[in-house]
Write an enzyme that holds these catalytic residues in place. Structure first.
Site, PDB file in Angstrom:
ATOM      1  CB  THR A 199       3.004  61.941 -36.873  1.00 22.10           C
ATOM      2  OG1 THR A 199       3.716  63.427 -36.969  1.00 22.10           O
ATOM      3  CG2 THR A 199       2.651  61.556 -35.574  1.00 22.10           C
ATOM      4  NE  ARG A 200       9.884  64.476 -40.266  1.00 24.13           N
ATOM      5  CZ  ARG A 200       9.573  65.469 -41.161  1.00 24.13           C
ATOM      6  NH1 ARG A 200       8.723  65.342 -42.149  1.00 24.13           N
ATOM      7  NH2 ARG A 200      10.237  66.795 -40.950  1.00 24.13           N
ATOM      8  CG  HIS A 204      -0.681  71.395 -34.475  1.00 25.36           C
ATOM      9  ND1 HIS A 204      -0.258  72.122 -33.264  1.00 25.36           N
ATOM     10  CD2 HIS A 204       0.448  71.353 -35.384  1.00 25.36           C
ATOM     11  CE1 HIS A 204       0.787  72.161 -33.339  1.00 25.36           C
ATOM     12  NE2 HIS A 204       1.658  71.785 -34.543  1.00 25.36           N
ATOM     13  CG  HIS A 207      -1.780  66.578 -37.772  1.00 22.57           C
ATOM     14  ND1 HIS A 207      -1.276  67.726 -37.305  1.00 22.57           N
ATOM     15  CD2 HIS A 207      -1.278  66.181 -38.999  1.00 22.57           C
ATOM     16  CE1 HIS A 207      -0.294  68.231 -37.864  1.00 22.57           C
ATOM     17  NE2 HIS A 207      -0.364  67.429 -39.180  1.00 22.57           N
ATOM     18  NE  ARG A 293      -0.024  69.087 -50.581  1.00 25.82           N
ATOM     19  CZ  ARG A 293       1.320  69.635 -50.727  1.00 25.82           C
ATOM     20  NH1 ARG A 293       2.209  69.270 -49.914  1.00 25.82           N
ATOM     21  NH2 ARG A 293       1.842  70.116 -51.776  1.00 25.82           N
TER      22      ARG A 293
HETATM   23  P1  ADP Z   1       5.914  62.255 -42.188  1.00 27.07           P
HETATM   24  O1  ADP Z   1       4.950  62.216 -43.408  1.00 27.07           O
HETATM   25  O2  ADP Z   1       7.072  62.814 -42.484  1.00 27.07           O
HETATM   26  O3  ADP Z   1       5.779  61.493 -41.245  1.00 27.07           O
HETATM   27  P2  ADP Z   1       4.174  64.313 -40.819  1.00 27.07           P
HETATM   28  O4  ADP Z   1       4.312  64.040 -39.414  1.00 27.07           O
HETATM   29  O5  ADP Z   1       3.915  65.749 -41.168  1.00 27.07           O
HETATM   30  O6  ADP Z   1       5.308  63.856 -41.669  1.00 27.07           O
HETATM   31  O7  ADP Z   1       2.963  63.620 -41.410  1.00 27.07           O
HETATM   32  C1  ADP Z   1       2.413  62.318 -41.134  1.00 27.07           C
HETATM   33  C2  ADP Z   1       1.431  61.937 -41.904  1.00 27.07           C
HETATM   34  O8  ADP Z   1       0.010  62.833 -42.038  1.00 27.07           O
HETATM   35  C3  ADP Z   1       1.721  61.656 -43.461  1.00 27.07           C
HETATM   36  O9  ADP Z   1       1.015  60.811 -44.126  1.00 27.07           O
HETATM   37  C4  ADP Z   1       1.195  63.003 -43.948  1.00 27.07           C
HETATM   38  O10 ADP Z   1       0.972  62.957 -45.380  1.00 27.07           O
HETATM   39  C5  ADP Z   1      -0.181  63.246 -43.182  1.00 27.07           C
HETATM   40  N1  ADP Z   1      -0.379  64.813 -43.309  1.00 27.07           N
HETATM   41  C6  ADP Z   1       0.259  65.619 -42.169  1.00 27.07           C
HETATM   42  N2  ADP Z   1      -0.566  66.908 -42.340  1.00 27.07           N
HETATM   43  C7  ADP Z   1      -1.595  66.618 -43.232  1.00 27.07           C
HETATM   44  C8  ADP Z   1      -2.830  67.428 -43.479  1.00 27.07           C
HETATM   45  N3  ADP Z   1      -2.704  68.758 -43.165  1.00 27.07           N
HETATM   46  N4  ADP Z   1      -3.684  66.633 -44.356  1.00 27.07           N
HETATM   47  C9  ADP Z   1      -3.379  65.606 -44.726  1.00 27.07           C
HETATM   48  N5  ADP Z   1      -2.561  64.786 -44.493  1.00 27.07           N
HETATM   49  C10 ADP Z   1      -1.648  65.227 -43.556  1.00 27.07           C
END
Ligand code: ADP
Length: 575
Positions: A199-200, A204, A207, A293
């Protein structure tokens, strides 16, 4: 743990031959050197600690071209991201960089030599091809393409790397692990199956539910493995995020999850990035890796369309499934189902059932305005941490910049404002009157001198720092020149963080009035030729063309002016 990679060249080297490490350090001080960029520093850390295994160096031309064309190193091992040491022509010429040369690589933060590279080749990349193959389009709306075009130098240098020491970190040291350390931690706590979560962003409830569901499905433990190197410009800073992650770890069943920080420089390359992330997580000892996603998505392209499809990343990881030695746990978007008070993957929610989501934009809006963030979306401890870093406007700093002639009334207005804002409370109030602060900033300043643009620049710096820290800043120099006023405004606006609000308020009192009521006799002395540099007499006051509010003490009383300024702040939701 299956297929554990080597512990990284740093570990091998330091453990195997400590005197060699010392001699490399001594040698580095005699060599030509390169100060790494922040991104190269992140890359080097993961080369050194084994996070990029099997990659052990910045790529030579053969590896680079193979990776760009086929997602494979020259020896056929899968690797999705070019990892290159880019240098300018000037660096190459002035530092005598040529095949066989040994160059020290230095940490940009403390100048410590971290490694020595023995140059194998120097080559010019085809940046357009790199952009298209790796990021999907040569479109500067993609942050990594913008970086490639504007920051990456024209030559890449490949060669074997010898480690001297890892970069030193002072933040969250206990949460930073090398791959070898994390794998031995998993061995210690007897975790056989580990699902890693990349994650970046702040985490919440969605997650937390996503990772617990993945753990349940695979009967595994959870590694929360956030990126704390470079992420997408504009992301929440890593200090805030780590406090959020620490708060959310308390929401996992005891012993189920572990938090470790990854000093990766992300590229936001969606599908390729997901394959790269999987390789990295395998190196850190995870057996499973969540791809949800729009994994590592860069947002919209310059046509306003997504660069990648929402599940392209899952598809590419699936394509290399047999070689990756880590199993992907794919997820559809997790969404809240109020009737069950539960999060579920969107594809599993029956048709017609109500679902709720709060987008990133909506969350930022609520943080900005202080609007409530519901329990179903996040946890109190997480929201509290975010609110501390993103205070509502009523807690953000700002600069009221009063400009005008000597004796125009700007000092009196500024002092009255200070009292009014102190009475209001909630912020510390800083008064920067020209006569008061400029001599403090410049020992050669005299009240008889005209303000120097350098002095105004110093004042701008102080105002920006105070506003960034949340203060209400009232600055009241004469600032007769449009150019120097523009620079002051820019300095404050660019200081970043909450506190970028800037209001230009010209005090437009006519010169005749200023002169007639001047008890200090500045104008009089200027008229008699005893003083020079007096604005309005021998220096022109360039009236501001744009201003948030124009006032004049011959037209309004000081209490009226203060009220108008307070109303201006109120209109901007600052009080
Ligand atoms: P990044 O993918 O750029 O690191 P995020 O930190 O937002 O960005 O997401 C981390 C991981 O969690 C990714 O694999 C993303 O697809 C997944 N993810 C984030 N929010 C959701 C969600 N509401 N439903 C499903 N997967 C999610």
């Amino acid at each position: 743990m299956a297929n554990a990679p080597h512990g990284g060249i740093l570990k091998d080297l330091v453990a195997r031959d400590a005197p060699l490490h010392d001699s490399l350090k001594a040698e580095a001080s005699t060599l030509s050197d390169i100060t790494l960029t922040e991104r190269q520093l992140c890359d080097l850390e993961l080369i050194l600690n084994g996070g990029f295994s099997p990659l052990e160096s910045f790529m030579n031309q053969a590896d680079y071209e193979n990776v760009v064309d086929t997602l494979r190193l020259a020896d056929g091992a899968i690797f999705a991201m070019p990892i290159t040491l880019d240098l300018s022509k000037e660096d190459i010429e002035t530092k005598n960089i040529k095949p066989g040369a040994r160059i020290a690589l230095r940490d940009p933060r403390d100048d410590v030599a971290l490694a020595i590279i023995t140059v194998q080749d120097i080559y010019q990349p085809d940046k357009v091809k790199e952009a298209i193959n790796v990021f999907g389009a040569d479109d500067p709306a993609h942050p990594a393409v913008a970086y490639l075009r504007s920051k990456v130098k024209d030559y890449y240098v490949g060669g074997k790397i010898q480690a001297i020491q890892p970069p030193t970190h002072f933040d969250y040291v206990a949460l930073r692990y090398t791959p070898a350390e994390l794998r031995s931690h998993f061995a210690k706590v007897a975790w056989r199956k580990v699902v890693a979560f990349q994650t970046r962003n702040p985490m919440h409830r969605a997650h937390r539910e996503l990772t617990v569901l993945a753990a349940r499905q695979r009967q595994a433990n959870v590694l929360i493995h956030p990126v704390v190197g470079l992420t997408k410009p504009g992301d929440v800073d890593h200090y805030t995020r780590v406090r959020v992650y620490e708060a959310i770890m308390a929401k996992y069943p005891n012993g189920m999850g572990h938090l470790a920080l990854l000093p990766l420089a992300m590229r936001m390359a969606g599908p390729r990035e997901a394959v790269w992330h999987a390789i990295i997580r395998k190196n850190y000892g995870a057996t499973h890796f969540i791809v949800g996603r729009d994994h590592a998505g860069p947002g919209k392209n310059s046509q306003g369309k997504d660069f990648y499809g929402p599940y392209d990343a899952q598809d590419l990881v699936t394509k290399y499934r047999d070689e990756l030695q880590i199993e992907m746990v794919p997820f559809q978007q997790m969404t809240y189902v109020p009737s069950r008070d539960e999060y579920q993957p969107r594809d599993e929610v029956p048709k017609g059932i109500e679902t709720l989501d709060i987008s990133g934009t909506e969350l930022r809006r609520r943080l900005k305005t202080g609007a409530p963030i519901p329990d179903w979306f996040s946890y109190d401890a997480v929201v509290k941490t975010l609110r501390e870093s993103y205070p509502p406007r009523t807690k953000q700093g700002f600069v009221l910049f009063l400009t005008g002639l000597h004796n125009s009334g700007k000092d009196a207005i500024a002092k009255a404002l200070q009292v009014t804002l102190n009475q209001q409370g909630g912020r510390s109030v800083s008064l920067l009157l020209g006569d008061g602060v400029l001599p403090e900033l410049d020992e050669s300043f005299s009240r008889k001198d005209a303000e120097k643009s350098k002095d105004l620049q110093r004042l701008a710096y102080v105002a920006a720092e105070l506003a960034r820290a949340g203060a209400a800043v009232i600055a009241a120099p004469i600032a007769p020149k449009a150019a120097s006023r523009d620079t002051i405004k820019e300095t404050v606006l660019q200081s970043g963080g909450p506190g970028g609000k800037f209001f230009t308020i010209p005090v437009n009192t006519p010169l005749e009035y200023c002169e007639a009521t001047d008890r200090q006799g500045f104008y009089n002395s200027a008229r008699q030729g005893k003083l020079s540099g007096v604005v309005g007499v021998d220096v022109v006051y360039e009236a501001p063309e744009r201003a948030e509010l124009v006032v004049d003490i011959t037209q309004q009383s000081i209490p009226e002016i203060v009220t108008r300024i307070v109303l201006l702040l109120e209109t901007n939701a600052l009080v």
